[in-house]
Design a protein around this motif. Structure first.
Motif, PDB file in Angstrom:
ATOM      1  N   ARG A 121      -0.912  -2.271   5.520  1.00 47.06           N
ATOM      2  CA  ARG A 121      -0.360  -1.024   6.040  1.00 47.06           C
ATOM      3  C   ARG A 121      -1.268  -0.442   7.118  1.00 47.06           C
ATOM      4  N   VAL A 122      -0.679   0.409   7.934  1.00 47.00           N
ATOM      5  CA  VAL A 122      -1.435   1.070   8.994  1.00 47.00           C
ATOM      6  C   VAL A 122      -1.457   2.569   8.734  1.00 47.00           C
ATOM      7  N   TYR A 123      -2.440   3.236   9.325  1.00 47.99           N
ATOM      8  CA  TYR A 123      -2.547   4.681   9.139  1.00 47.99           C
ATOM      9  C   TYR A 123      -1.685   5.404  10.162  1.00 47.99           C
ATOM     10  N   ASP A 124      -0.762   6.225   9.667  1.00 48.15           N
ATOM     11  CA  ASP A 124       0.109   7.038  10.519  1.00 48.15           C
ATOM     12  C   ASP A 124      -0.348   8.486  10.396  1.00 48.15           C
ATOM     13  N   PRO A 125      -1.024   9.020  11.414  1.00 48.04           N
ATOM     14  CA  PRO A 125      -1.559  10.387  11.309  1.00 48.04           C
ATOM     15  C   PRO A 125      -0.476  11.453  11.253  1.00 48.04           C
ATOM     16  N   GLN A 126       0.767  11.098  11.572  1.00 48.76           N
ATOM     17  CA  GLN A 126       1.855  12.078  11.590  1.00 48.76           C
ATOM     18  C   GLN A 126       2.807  11.949  10.409  1.00 48.76           C
ATOM     19  N   ALA A 127       2.625  10.951   9.579  1.00 46.57           N
ATOM     20  CA  ALA A 127       3.473  10.805   8.396  1.00 46.57           C
ATOM     21  C   ALA A 127       3.156  11.925   7.409  1.00 46.57           C
ATOM     22  N   LYS A 128       4.184  12.601   6.931  1.00 47.50           N
ATOM     23  CA  LYS A 128       3.983  13.760   6.054  1.00 47.50           C
ATOM     24  C   LYS A 128       4.232  13.410   4.591  1.00 47.50           C
ATOM     25  N   ALA A 152       1.019  17.728   3.776  1.00 42.72           N
ATOM     26  CA  ALA A 152      -0.065  17.355   4.683  1.00 42.72           C
ATOM     27  C   ALA A 152       0.295  16.084   5.436  1.00 42.72           C
ATOM     28  N   SER A 153      -0.255  15.969   6.640  1.00 37.86           N
ATOM     29  CA  SER A 153       0.023  14.798   7.476  1.00 37.86           C
ATOM     30  C   SER A 153      -1.058  13.745   7.313  1.00 37.86           C
ATOM     31  N   GLY A 154      -0.661  12.497   7.443  1.00 43.76           N
ATOM     32  CA  GLY A 154      -1.599  11.381   7.386  1.00 43.76           C
ATOM     33  C   GLY A 154      -1.396  10.522   6.160  1.00 43.76           C
ATOM     34  N   ALA A 155      -0.986   9.260   6.359  1.00 42.83           N
ATOM     35  CA  ALA A 155      -0.775   8.352   5.233  1.00 42.83           C
ATOM     36  C   ALA A 155      -0.771   6.918   5.739  1.00 42.83           C
ATOM     37  N   TYR A 156      -1.091   6.001   4.835  1.00 42.71           N
ATOM     38  CA  TYR A 156      -0.986   4.575   5.159  1.00 42.71           C
ATOM     39  C   TYR A 156       0.453   4.130   4.887  1.00 42.71           C
ATOM     40  N   VAL A 157       1.056   3.510   5.876  1.00 42.19           N
ATOM     41  CA  VAL A 157       2.482   3.197   5.810  1.00 42.19           C
ATOM     42  C   VAL A 157       2.746   1.772   6.303  1.00 42.19           C
ATOM     43  N   ASP A 158       3.939   1.273   5.990  1.00 47.74           N
ATOM     44  CA  ASP A 158       4.402   0.022   6.574  1.00 47.74           C
ATOM     45  C   ASP A 158       4.897   0.297   7.981  1.00 47.74           C
ATOM     46  N   LEU A 159       4.695  -0.642   8.892  1.00 56.02           N
ATOM     47  CA  LEU A 159       5.226  -0.481  10.237  1.00 56.02           C
ATOM     48  C   LEU A 159       6.741  -0.365  10.179  1.00 56.02           C
ATOM     49  N   LEU A 253      -4.615   2.135  16.930  1.00 60.40           N
ATOM     50  CA  LEU A 253      -4.567   1.950  15.484  1.00 60.40           C
ATOM     51  C   LEU A 253      -5.814   2.598  14.888  1.00 60.40           C
ATOM     52  N   ARG A 254      -5.614   3.644  14.070  1.00 55.04           N
ATOM     53  CA  ARG A 254      -6.741   4.409  13.538  1.00 55.04           C
ATOM     54  C   ARG A 254      -7.314   3.827  12.250  1.00 55.04           C
ATOM     55  N   GLY A 255      -6.494   3.120  11.512  1.00 52.50           N
ATOM     56  CA  GLY A 255      -6.987   2.577  10.254  1.00 52.50           C
ATOM     57  C   GLY A 255      -6.019   1.572   9.679  1.00 52.50           C
ATOM     58  N   ILE A 256      -6.508   0.763   8.747  1.00 52.80           N
ATOM     59  CA  ILE A 256      -5.686  -0.278   8.134  1.00 52.80           C
ATOM     60  C   ILE A 256      -5.981  -0.317   6.637  1.00 52.80           C
ATOM     61  N   GLU A 257      -4.957  -0.633   5.868  1.00 49.69           N
ATOM     62  CA  GLU A 257      -5.087  -0.721   4.418  1.00 49.69           C
ATOM     63  C   GLU A 257      -4.483  -2.031   3.938  1.00 49.69           C
ATOM     64  N   VAL A 258      -5.188  -2.711   3.051  1.00 50.73           N
ATOM     65  CA  VAL A 258      -4.695  -3.958   2.468  1.00 50.73           C
ATOM     66  C   VAL A 258      -4.634  -3.789   0.950  1.00 50.73           C
ATOM     67  N   THR A 274      -7.226  -2.089  -3.547  1.00 55.33           N
ATOM     68  CA  THR A 274      -6.875  -1.513  -2.250  1.00 55.33           C
ATOM     69  C   THR A 274      -8.126  -1.402  -1.394  1.00 55.33           C
ATOM     70  N   VAL A 275      -8.066  -1.993  -0.196  1.00 54.88           N
ATOM     71  CA  VAL A 275      -9.193  -1.959   0.740  1.00 54.88           C
ATOM     72  C   VAL A 275      -8.745  -1.229   1.996  1.00 54.88           C
ATOM     73  N   ARG A 276      -9.533  -0.253   2.436  1.00 50.97           N
ATOM     74  CA  ARG A 276      -9.210   0.506   3.638  1.00 50.97           C
ATOM     75  C   ARG A 276     -10.356   0.429   4.633  1.00 50.97           C
ATOM     76  N   HIS A 277      -9.981   0.416   5.912  1.00 46.76           N
ATOM     77  CA  HIS A 277     -10.983   0.390   6.960  1.00 46.76           C
ATOM     78  C   HIS A 277     -10.525   1.265   8.109  1.00 46.76           C
ATOM     79  N   THR A 278     -11.390   2.147   8.565  1.00 48.60           N
ATOM     80  CA  THR A 278     -11.065   3.026   9.693  1.00 48.60           C
ATOM     81  C   THR A 278     -11.643   2.484  10.982  1.00 48.60           C
ATOM     82  N   PHE A 279     -10.925   2.701  12.084  1.00 49.09           N
ATOM     83  CA  PHE A 279     -11.391   2.261  13.396  1.00 49.09           C
ATOM     84  C   PHE A 279     -11.892   3.421  14.243  1.00 49.09           C
TER      85      PHE A 279
END
Length: 282
Positions: A121-128, A152-159, A253-258, A274-279
């Motif tokens: 998944r990718v980080y979507d800063p606008q997902a509520k 609040a905004s910001g979540a890891y989501v599927d493209l 791309l601000r971040g990724i989650e596996v 769950t592994v997360r990494h921010t860019f």
């Protein structure tokens, strides 16, 4: 099985079986048969690209181009030969050949067995977020409704978590009413060769395609995104709608989650990691 294969990026090898003069080697010397379908895989743990009948080691610069990456330029049986070099969409064929199970490398690259789910998944800063009966829901959760989300905004989501079709390169991105990653992205294709990237594909892309002297979009113009001409008559030369091509998602791309979910046969339990990494810069 979860495989991990790490390829060395080295621009010059210089020893056999590579040629010291042209730094190349015949493909036959670097590839081996991989069972059904005749798909070949590299014998060595080197990042290679094909140029005619020769294989060349990649530099980081070479890897900015899709056609030079693993399983995109290695063999016509597992990727499209046309821009934008899409990965083969026949996943049964990919699974049979690209996992290395039919090569001499079987088990050498396996890092985990009994995997029952693997999600990136990718980080979507606008997902509520959405509050439903005291439970916080995010895109992808059952009963989540983007129209009613106000948290609040910001979540890891599927493209492409919002569904819909990809927008044309000449259109406005993101489409109205969607966040960038909620949409299906930009439709990247090559008209002459009918090569198409699947929707909901993220790629770092390369500006190389805007000044390589080739006509990727088949409109009788070359590199119109950098030609200094107002090709679409909007009084803004070389603005994004004029680009010959575009990244599938023209946003950082601000971040990724596996997420990896496994089954343990002895205890009959399921465990998820769950592994997360921010860019973002720290």
């Amino acid at each position: 099985n979860l495989h991990r294969r790490q390829l060395l990026v080295v621009g010059f090898v210089g020893t056999a079986p590579f040629s010291t003069g042209s730094n190349s080697a015949p493909v036959a010397g670097l590839m081996q048969a991989a069972g059904a379908g005749g798909v070949s895989t590299p014998v060595y743990d080197l990042s290679l690209r094909l140029d005619g009948v020769n294989a060349f080691p990649n530099t980081l610069g070479d890897l900015t181009k899709r056609e030079n990456r693993c399983f995109l330029g290695g063999n016509t049986s597992i990727r499209s030969t046309a821009f934008p070099y899409a990965v083969l969409t026949d996943m049964a064929r990919v699974a049979a050949n690209a996992t290395f199970d039919n090569t001499d490398r079987v088990w050498e690259d396996v890092i985990l067995t009994n995997v029952i789910a693997f999600d990136v998944r990718v980080y979507d800063p606008q997902a509520k977020a959405q509050n439903v009966s005291g439970i916080t829901l995010y895109p992808g959760d059952p009963s989540y409704d983007a129209g009613g989300a106000s948290g609040a905004s910001g979540a890891y989501v599927d493209l492409g978590w919002g569904g819909g079709s990809a927008v044309a390169i000449s259109g406005s991105f993101p489409p109205s009413g969607f966040t960038a990653f909620q949409s299906a992205g930009v439709q990247v294709s090559s008209t002459p060769n009918s090569g198409t990237l699947p929707v909901a594909t993220y790629d770092t892309w390369s500006l190389h395609y805007e000044f390589n002297g080739e006509n990727e979009d088949g409109d009788a113009k070359i590199d119109e995104g950098t030609d200094g001409i107002d090709d679409n008559s909007d009084s803004l030369p070389d603005n994004p709608p004029e680009s010959e091509t575009s990244p599938p998602y023209p946003v950082p791309l601000r971040g990724i989650e596996v997420r990896i979910r496994c089954y343990e046969p002895t205890s009959k339990q399921v465990r998820q990691i769950t592994v997360r990494h921010t860019f973002l810069k720290k």
